[in-house]
Design an enzyme around this catalytic site. Structure first.
Site, PDB file in Angstrom:
ATOM      1  CB  SER A  27      -1.232  -0.099   1.312  1.00 47.62           C
ATOM      2  OG  SER A  27      -1.830   1.152   1.211  1.00 47.62           O
ATOM      3  CG  ASP A  28       1.143   5.724  -1.887  1.00 43.18           C
ATOM      4  OD1 ASP A  28       2.596   5.837  -1.945  1.00 43.18           O
ATOM      5  OD2 ASP A  28       0.489   6.756  -2.336  1.00 43.18           O
ATOM      6  CE  LYS A  29       3.816   8.463   4.197  1.00 45.84           C
ATOM      7  NZ  LYS A  29       2.936   9.902   4.376  1.00 45.84           N
ATOM      8  CB  THR A  30       1.289  10.210   0.492  1.00 48.62           C
ATOM      9  OG1 THR A  30       2.704  10.039   1.110  1.00 48.62           O
ATOM     10  CG2 THR A  30       0.974  11.637   0.364  1.00 48.62           C
TER      11      THR A  30
END
Length: 867
Positions: free
Chosen positions: A316-319
């Site tokens: 999963s990407d954070k931002t």
């Protein structure tokens, strides 16, 4: 041609020299023309697939070919009703596939549309506006506020820029740029104006590499579902052709009517080939897609539903995915008797609401929440100086009644320098360091009177991008479903670790450099040991705690140095297998670029994982396309949505859990149908072949085969709506298990068929046509009973119970088959008495088969117990 990274190491003057250009006059039109021929247009090349090719692809491959052969054989034996049904199934499958693809955006096309259209370039000594696609390396261009940077450029003159690179790198905030820095293609200028030189264009840019990765992922994609269908198809084709050949050879040796035998064999082959397999599986996935759409998740690639069911690693990407992608005020810290209310008020007075600066927006949001916003009306901003990367602070002259004062906010160290020596900087910097370790962006706030030399320090204002409200709960739920969650972000390690800690992702967050085989951890540990040893030698009376504190400070310095230093060749490098192990063990990675995300997905796939990837930016597009299940979150860019298989319309990640559960339900439906279809094919054709070869008896007529195929396959579309359990672990095609269980059920069916054959022939002494009707009814009744065996791995009476639509479809077709044989429609009549005997026999074998199935699953999964 030099890479963008190579130019990052050169100064502005060295870059101009390397590109053989003139800072004052730019390139000449003649030279620009030559370079255009050499480097090509500054655009993304795109090969458009023709409509004919898109349609043709649907009719090419093992499964379509198998169905087409069945249609051809039907035409040869002039079975036009069969021919029409088979063609409808073939066209239905192709239509569903085409319709689903047409809904999906073309990722490359969307990325291409994101490029800048025009550029202000210096050529022949004067500035002129040209098409951005005509830019070449060496062109001198001007970039200013609001511009989309048209190529990778080196900044060569001007004060500063602030560039929003979030869509490219995933960084939460605009990045400050100065002379000598590189600005990437497709980043947006938020502040400032500078002169720059083009260093790379088209696919050689940072953005271009992202596009190239998307194209590469597009070429490589082939789903596990497609492989499974081909596997099943090949298995059944081989069995069918082999057994059909035995029937023909036997008939040849017996000198039978070859025309009639050939016709029978062709009809048998048509019936055995699973023509409905792709259509039923496609409809099952389409129903699953419609169910997900109701939960605000749009499926753009139908087979991704099956992939989503098997995902065991979710990157999963954070931002913008795990976090809200907007800065928020954390817990402000005040000094020297000042209150938080004062601190926030002064912070707002040192800001400009109309500038919509992402750093200042949370300050005004905080005041709205606390009701302090109305206090600002008592103050008047006489002068405001916005933030710039040189001074690293904002400043405002403010008036309230008779009182005038100056307020400033900015980088904590800069603000402290303005406050003179009367304050305890050590204590304040300690707090700043604590915030930095959590990844917070910390602002210092100070005020002074117009005549004062030094500012009075008010306090610290920590800002961070907070997690979405449902992220923690979603991650916990995902882990319960057997998923390994990995956070992947362009932000620094400190921010990544802080968010990972809040969300419960894990503590092992690594730098992206670990992915490239370069590993400086050993060097840092060595530095820590040396630092402690040297300190103890130089300070004999020092305690272990003092030595540890000094060593910790030196380690931080080492980490900062290594963060920017390129390790020489030959230094601690890892083998690919070690890199895969590092990725599998890590809870996440920070400071990653698009190629790093792509590499993470690629290595995990090589290790046998089915990988899901969530993201929202252009920088996520390659990994989304490469992943087995790419998921674009709500608010994602067009490029991310185009590259993804699943597009979430509702904010947050909780809908992913619903999607995974829904996908696992759909997978179970597909698996149960596949087991049923293989078992039925083996049962029918193996029994036919054995009867003909061993007993020289044709157990069913050609018309019976056609009726059987019709009764067995069309109502089975109801499997798409069946109720199934939601597996607690990721599910994937275990072809050895699927083939074993279905073959076993098929062989049991053959034994049962020979049993009814024996009863009718030897015990009841019935005529050949009545025996055929007996066998036909047994095959029809037992056929649909098989689906209730294959739909669950447990006993058939356990929950979840069959969906009413499936149950009634099976019951009605069995009743219809019974009416055929009782009243003699197209077959010899047998009456109700014999029909009930067949029903009882079929149900008895149904129970036996179910017990054998559970035993077989236990045997195949010795480590699992199925109660």
């Amino acid at each position: 041609m030099a890479k963008t990274e190579d130019y990052e190491k050169l100064s502005a003057d060295e870059t101009i020299k390397a590109l053989q250009t003139d800072k004052e006059r730019g390139l000449s039109s003649e030279e620009a023309g030559k370079r255009l021929e050499q480097y090509g247009y500054n655009e993304i090349p795109e090969k458009e697939e023709s409509t004919f090719h898109r349609v043709f692809r649907r009719f090419w491959g093992p499964i379509p070919a198998m169905i087409e052969v069945a249609a051809l054989l039907s035409a040869v034996v002039r079975r036009w009703d069969d021919f029409i049904i088979i063609m409808i199934l073939l066209l239905t499958n192709a239509f569903i596939d085409l319709w689903q693809e047409s809904k999906a955006l073309n990722a490359l096309k969307v990325l291409k549309e994101k490029l800048a259209k025009q550029a202000l370039v210096l050529r022949d000594g004067k500035f002129q506006t040209i098409e951005a696609k005509d830019l070449v390396p060496g062109d001198i261009i001007k970039v200013k506020i609001g511009d989309l940077v048209p190529a990778d450029v080196k900044l060569i003159a001007g004060d500063y820029l602030q560039a929003d690179q979030s869509a490219l790198t995933g960084e939460s905030l605009p990045v400050s740029k100065k002379v000598g820095d590189v600005a990437y293609s497709n980043s947006i200028i938020k502040q400032g104006e500078m002169l720059s030189v083009v260093i790379n264009t088209a696919l050689n840019t940072f953005f271009g590499k992202t596009v190239a990765l998307v194209a590469r992922a597009q070429r490589e994609e082939k789903s596990h579902f497609q492989k499974a269908v081909v596997h099943i198809g090949n298995y059944l084709i081989i069995i069918t052709i082999f057994l059909a050949a035995i029937i023909l050879i036997t008939a040849l040796f017996r000198h039978e009517d070859m025309i009639e035998i050939l016709r029978f064999t062709l009809i048998l082959t048509v019936a055995a080939i699973p023509v409905a397999l792709p259509a039923v599986l496609s409809v099952t996935m389409a129903v699953g897609a419609m169910s997900l759409a109701k939960k605000q998740a749009i499926v753009s690639r139908l087979v991704s539903i099956e992939e989503l069911a098997g995902v065991d690693v979710l990157c999963s990407d954070k931002t913008g995915t795990l976090t809200q992608n907007r800065m928020t005020v954390s817990d402000p810290v005040t000094f020297y008797g000042h209150t938080v209310e004062e601190l926030m008020l002064y912070a707002a007075l040192a800001s400009s609401e109309e500038n919509k600066d992402p750093i200042e927006i949370p300050i005004f949001e905080y005041l709205k929440k606390t009701g302090q916003l109305k206090e600002l009306k008592q103050y008047q901003q006489l002068k405001f100086t916005p933030f710039d990367p040189v001074s690293k602070r904002t400043e405002a002259t403010v008036k309230s009644g008779d009182r005038t004062f100056i307020v400033t906010k900015g980088a904590s160290q800069v603000i402290l320098e303005l406050c003179g020596e009367q304050i305890d900087k050590h204590d304040i910097l300690g707090k700043v360091e604590d915030f930095a370790e959590k990844g917070f962006r910390t602002l210092g706030i100070a005020i002074k009177q117009p005549d004062d030399k030094h500012y009075e320090f008010i306090g610290l204002l920590p800002l961070f991008d907070p997690p979405r409200e449902d992220s923690k709960e979603t991650i916990e739920e995902a882990k319960k479903l057997g998923l390994d969650i990995k956070m992947v972000t362009g932000d620094n390690v400190a921010i990544a670790k802080h968010i990972a800690d809040i969300l419960g992702v894990g503590e092992n967050i690594l730098d992206a450099r670990d992915l490239k085989g370069a590993n400086n951890k050993e060097l840092i540990v060595l530095g820590q040991i040396i630092a402690k040893s040297v300190y103890k030698r130089l300070s004999p009376g020092a305690t272990e705690e003092d030595a540890q504190r000094v060593a910790a400070g030196i380690v931080k310095d080492l980490e900062k140095e290594f963060a920017t230093m390129e390790l020489p060749k030959g230094y601690v490098k890892r083998h690919e297998s070690e890199i895969i192990e590092v990725i599998e063990d890590a809870d996440g990675f920070a400071q990653v670029f698009p190629e790093d995300k792509y590499l993470i997905v690629d290595k995990l796939q090589k290790a046998g994982h089915i990988v899901g990837m969530t993201g929202d930016g252009v920088n996520d597009a390659p990994a989304l396309k490469k992943a087995d299940a790419g998921i674009a979150v709500s608010g994602a860019t067009d490029a991310a949505r185009a590259a993804a298989d699943l597009v979430l319309l509702a904010p947050g990640l909780s809908v992913i859990i619903d999607a995974i559960k829904g996908a696992r339900v759909t997978f179970e439906r597909m698996k149960s149908y596949s087991l049923y279809r293989i078992a039925e094919t083996i049962r029918v054709i193996l029994f036919m072949t054995a009867s003909i070869v061993i007993f020289n008896f044709y157990p069913v007529t050609a018309i019976m085969i056609i009726i059987l195929a019709f009764l067995n396959d069309l109502p089975i579309l109801a499997i798409a709506y069946d109720r199934t359990r939601v597996d607690a672990e990721p599910v994937k095609w275990n072809m050895a298990e699927v083939m074993s269980i279905s073959t076993m059920l098929g062989i049991l069916g053959v034994i049962a068929s020979f049993g009814i054959f024996y009863i009718a022939e030897e015990y009841m002494h019935l005529s050949a046509p009545v025996v055929q009707s007996f066998i036909f009814l047994k095959l029809a009744v037992a056929g649909h009973l098989t689906i209730f065996i294959t739909r669950t791995e447990e006993r058939f009476w356990r929950r979840p119970y069959p969906a009413p639509i499936l149950l009634w479809a099976a019951i009605l077709t069995k009743i219809l088959a019974t009416l055929f044989v009782v009243y003699g429609w197209f077959v010899a009549p047998i009456g109700w008495k014999y029909a009930l005997i067949v029903w009882g026999y079929a149900i008895a074998w149904f129970v036996i088969n179910d017990f054998v199935k559970v035993w077989a699953y236990k045997l195949l999964r010795k480590d699992k117990i199925i109660a």
